[in-house]
Design an enzyme around this catalytic site. Structure first.
Site, PDB file in Angstrom:
ATOM      1  N   GLU A   1      56.235 -13.131  55.912  1.00  0.00           N
ATOM      2  CA  GLU A   1      57.398 -12.605  56.724  1.00  0.00           C
ATOM      3  C   GLU A   1      58.594 -13.331  56.494  1.00  0.00           C
ATOM      4  O   GLU A   1      59.300 -13.940  57.479  1.00  0.00           O
ATOM      5  CB  GLU A   1      57.042 -12.352  58.203  1.00  0.00           C
ATOM      6  CG  GLU A   1      55.923 -11.364  58.295  1.00  0.00           C
ATOM      7  CD  GLU A   1      55.648 -10.931  59.960  1.00  0.00           C
ATOM      8  OE1 GLU A   1      56.551 -11.534  60.777  1.00  0.00           O
ATOM      9  OE2 GLU A   1      55.088 -10.168  60.170  1.00  0.00           O
TER      10      GLU A   1
ATOM     11  N   GLU B   1      48.846  -7.332  58.339  1.00  0.00           N
ATOM     12  CA  GLU B   1      48.768  -7.678  60.051  1.00  0.00           C
ATOM     13  C   GLU B   1      49.001  -6.323  60.405  1.00  0.00           C
ATOM     14  O   GLU B   1      49.883  -5.341  60.136  1.00  0.00           O
ATOM     15  CB  GLU B   1      49.909  -8.464  60.254  1.00  0.00           C
ATOM     16  CG  GLU B   1      49.565  -9.823  60.229  1.00  0.00           C
ATOM     17  CD  GLU B   1      50.711 -11.033  60.583  1.00  0.00           C
ATOM     18  OE1 GLU B   1      51.487 -10.430  61.793  1.00  0.00           O
ATOM     19  OE2 GLU B   1      50.900 -12.220  59.985  1.00  0.00           O
TER      20      GLU B   1
HETATM   21  C1  PNW Z   1      54.218 -11.522  63.310  1.00  0.00           C
HETATM   22  N1  PNW Z   1      60.055  -9.194  65.278  1.00  0.00           N
HETATM   23  O1  PNW Z   1      55.208 -11.926  63.741  1.00  0.00           O
HETATM   24  C2  PNW Z   1      53.577 -12.724  62.670  1.00  0.00           C
HETATM   25  O2  PNW Z   1      53.108 -12.831  61.218  1.00  0.00           O
HETATM   26  C3  PNW Z   1      52.588 -13.108  63.507  1.00  0.00           C
HETATM   27  O3  PNW Z   1      52.339 -14.664  63.197  1.00  0.00           O
HETATM   28  C4  PNW Z   1      52.742 -12.792  64.914  1.00  0.00           C
HETATM   29  O4  PNW Z   1      51.754 -13.389  65.731  1.00  0.00           O
HETATM   30  C5  PNW Z   1      52.591 -11.388  64.871  1.00  0.00           C
HETATM   31  O5  PNW Z   1      53.602 -10.731  63.995  1.00  0.00           O
HETATM   32  C6  PNW Z   1      52.736 -10.903  66.371  1.00  0.00           C
HETATM   33  O6  PNW Z   1      54.413 -10.865  66.701  1.00  0.00           O
HETATM   34  C7  PNW Z   1      56.461 -11.263  63.988  1.00  0.00           C
HETATM   35  O7  PNW Z   1      60.552  -9.872  66.358  1.00  0.00           O
HETATM   36  C8  PNW Z   1      57.276 -11.647  65.105  1.00  0.00           C
HETATM   37  O8  PNW Z   1      60.498  -8.268  64.757  1.00  0.00           O
HETATM   38  C9  PNW Z   1      58.342 -11.237  65.458  1.00  0.00           C
HETATM   39  C10 PNW Z   1      58.794  -9.994  65.045  1.00  0.00           C
HETATM   40  C11 PNW Z   1      58.125  -9.354  64.185  1.00  0.00           C
HETATM   41  C12 PNW Z   1      56.893 -10.079  63.496  1.00  0.00           C
END
Ligand code: PNW
Length: 482
Positions: free
Chosen positions: A168, A379
């Site tokens: 990401e 994921e």
């Molecule tokens: C992902 N957003 O994070 C990550 O790859 C993980 O480490 C995380 O724990 C998981 O999703 C759940 O949050 C994100 O704000 C964090 O759009 C924030 C965002 C998207 C993905």
């Protein structure tokens, strides 16, 4: 089970779970590990809820044999994990054999349990020393990533076939350097654009380095995608808002990798912000070095509307007046995310499985299908309430329903032609949810942070049965397969 009631996945389908180093390992200063940007950020007052940090987390560094045994009990045949760069290269340049040895032991444990290791090099824990030298906005960091990839390959290349460079990069660049809600907490929109380009460049350089060493490796990166929709589909301003967010969050990353160019409409949106000196000759060739797999992280759909006219200066000034955090949508700060009234997870994220199916088909059709690149859902999962009974058991039917609905969408997309090789639930364990600390629980296995006891939730039992049979029932969400 009677005939015709199962939706069956291919026999070589990967059934996995995913984690990330900083979120589970703990052992923050063991065996020579140095600080990452997340250690620094978490120690900065006001950045992370309750001041939580990852110094202990799930203590996976010491408990990995137990965690691998759990995966085996759940019939998983793949495990997606990331390496802590500051363990492997505490000074950002020199290899620390003691740190790297942890991953060697982990990989042996996985292989011994019949579980395919799916390795991610960078899931957000940049060595603080590299941030001090400029971080991702500095071009040099991209070259450091390729050196780090080579060092890891020297030790694990004989046993690990699946390599992901980045997790990401949108989050690293825009949450880390524009919004400041992720480490390193900078709020500099132009630095975020520099970070985004250098992350992609680092990906390409690392792929070249790994490919040179072993042409047979399965290489790729993982991107986060949001299915973005306009609040009012008949409003040209809302349609433009959705196009902009889809452009910056989705196409800005997948197009340089798959097509060798940044999307031209996004470049227009960034007019006046995109630095002229950023892209050097040959960069896009490096970034588009052929890959084998594209990792897809999917959680939610996002509904957007245009809050005012698209104007970077006016929209950022208005945000500051409202004391809102800066928008991560550089150049499209006027776009507002709204709720459309459908159920949401504990993160407030819309629960919309059909968005995953649409996304997989779109990626297959527009980018990966013709290139022979396989899609993997790297994921997918949800944060849910945590109400353990006296034994620590959590009954989580909402999560079972979520996973069931999304697997159904994956199956449907595959039947309609998308080439999807596997699915990794986020996450194996409850863990450190970044700026939310330990307050959000994504695990299919509950972690009691006082005792470190692991207790599989109802969703783990359900998912274990699905992984074991390679199928889900076709008669409605949330039902456990027989
Ligand atoms: C992902 N957003 O994070 C990550 O790859 C993980 O480490 C995380 O724990 C998981 O999703 C759940 O949050 C994100 O704000 C964090 O759009 C924030 C965002 C998207 C993905």
């Amino acid at each position: 089970m009677t005939a015709g009631t199962a939706l069956t996945f291919p026999s070589d389908f990967l059934w996995g779970a995913a984690t990330a180093s900083y979120q589970i390992e703990g052992a923050g200063s063991v065996d020579g590990r140095s600080d990452s940007i997340w250690d620094t950020y978490a120690r900065t007052p006001g950045m992370v809820l309750h001041g939580h940090d990852g110094s202990v987390a799930c203590d996976h560094y010491h408990r990995y044999p137990e965690d691998v045994a759990l995966m085996r009990e759940l019939n998983l045949n793949a495990y997606r994990f990331s390496l802590a760069w500051p363990r492997v290269m505490p000074d950002g340049r020199t290899v620390n054999p003691a740190g790297l040895d942890f991953y060697s032991r982990l990989v042996d444990e996985l292989l011994g349990a019949g579980i395919t290791p799916w390795l991610t090099l960078y899931h957000w824990d940049l060595p603080q020393v590299l941030e001090d030298a400029g971080g991702w906005p500095a071009r040099d960091t991209a070259y450091r990533l390729a050196e780090y990839a080579a060092a890891v390959h020297d030790v694990l290349g004989d046993r690990v076939r699946h390599w992901t460079t980045l997790n990401e990069p949108w989050c690293s660049a825009f949450l880390g350097y524009a919004q400041g809600r992720h480490a390193p907490g900078r709020t500099e929109p132009v630095a975020a654009l520099r970070a985004a380009h250098h992350l992609l460049l680092g990906h390409g350089l690392a792929v070249q380095e790994l490919r040179r060493r072993d042409p047979s490796l399965q290489l790729g990166l993982t991107l986060n995608f949001t299915d973005t929709r306009p609040l009012d589909p008949s409003s040209p301003r809302d349609l433009d808002a959705a196009r902009r967010i889809d452009g910056l969050a989705n196409r800005f990353f997948v197009e340089p990798v798959m097509l060798g160019a940044y999307p031209s409409d996004v470049m227009e949106d960034l007019d006046g912000l995109w630095p002229d000196d950023l892209v050097h000759e040959g960069d896009l060739e490096v970034i588009s070095t052929p890959i084998d797999v594209l990792g897809v992280n999917y959680y939610a759909t996002q509904t957007v509307t245009a809050g005012c006219e698209p104007d970077h200066a006016a929209a950022t000034a208005a945000q500051a007046r409202r004391h809102d955090p800066p928008s991560p949508a550089v150049g499209s700060e006027h776009v507002v995310t709204v709720r459309r009234g459908i159920p949401v997870s504990d993160m407030g994220w819309e629960i919309a499985p059909e968005g995953l199916g649409d996304l997989l088909l779109r990626l297959h059709k527009d980018y990966t299908g013709t290139a022979g690149v396989r899609l993997y859902v790297t994921e997918n999962g949800m944060a849910d309430d945590d109400v353990p009974d006296a034994e620590g058991f959590v009954d989580d039917p909402r999560r079972v329903g979520y996973l069931d609905g999304h697997l159904r969408a994956v199956h449907d997309a595959m039947e309609r032609g998308a080439d999807v090789g596997g699915y990794f639930v986020w996450s194996l364990l409850d863990n450190y949810e970044w700026a939310w600390g330990y307050t959000k629980r994504f695990g299919i296995v509950r972690v009691d942070y006082d005792t470190q006891r692991r207790t599989p939730k109802a969703s783990a039992r359900w998912y274990g049965a699905v992984a074991g049979s390679g199928s889900i029932r076709d008669d409605g969400p949330g039902l456990a397969p027989q």
